[in-house]
Design a protein around this motif. Structure first.
Motif: not given
Length: 214
Positions: A19-21, A26-31, A64-70, A172-176
């Motif tokens: 969900l964060s990704l 802020v907690k997303s692992k795609d930074g 990534w979801l856009s603001k409208e998609e969120k 992304p690999p950082s998720l795993f």
């Protein structure tokens, strides 16, 4: 059974990371560090960082979801009404404007991952990413059934390996991290130890909370 991995916490962490990704919270692992890793590995050049003056720009991704998609996603969750006693009122955790979700407990993530996440995301993700998310939601749903067939758990375990390969194609690999490795062992533990609702932490945490309130 060599280990007794707790399904409750694994499921909660997987749901929270996904969900964060998707919401790029802020907690997303795609930074920034994750994008630098892509540069070091030499893959996905379209996602490498770009220097624009004094700022570092992260190119947007397909997941990534856009603001409208969120807003559309959270609006769907806010309208969810389950049977009495099925789960907490998830709409209390959801804010449509600004789009945000928080204060979710482990059981809320349990219901979200198994029944709501892939449904609320329908039409918001590219086909490949949507299928990968659907497969991981289906895996936990079939894993947590009250009645299981030990022979089907062997198939379930091999299917999850394919699911992980699909996730690695689009995310992304950082998720795993370790939390995305542990679910591969859950089907084998269910085959050896029986249905997981006899071993997960929900009744023990409920007992601990009730004792603390006395």
């Amino acid at each position: 059974m060599r280990h007794n991995i707790d399904v409750m916490h694994v499921e909660k962490n997987v749901s929270d990371a996904l969900l964060s990704l998707l919401m790029h919270s802020v907690k997303s692992k795609d930074g920034l560090k994750a994008r630098k890793d892509l540069e070091d590995i030499g893959i996905r050049s379209n996602l490498h960082t770009e220097n624009r003056g004094k700022r570092t720009y992260l190119p947007p991704t397909a997941y990534w979801l856009s603001k409208e998609e969120k807003r559309k996603y959270y609006r769907r969750l806010a309208k969810f009404r389950g049977p009495d006693g099925y789960c907490a009122n998830i709409s209390n955790c959801v804010s449509v404007d600004p789009p945000n979700i928080g204060s979710m407990k482990s059981h809320d993530h349990h219901v979200l991952l198994q029944n709501l996440l892939h449904v609320a995301l329908r039409g918001l993700l590219p086909r490949g990413s949507q299928i990968a998310v659907n497969r991981i939601c289906n895996y936990f749903n079939r894993l947590c059934q009250r009645v299981i067939d030990p022979e089907q758990q062997v198939t379930l375990e091999s299917e999850f390996v394919e699911t992980m390969c699909q996730l690695e194609r689009y995310f992304p690999p950082s998720l795993f991290d370790i939390m995305f490795h542990l679910p591969i062992h859950l089907a084998r533990e269910a085959r050896l130890g029986g249905p997981i609702h006899f071993r997960w932490m929900y009744p023990f945490e409920r007992y601990a909370i009730s004792m603390m309130s006395l």
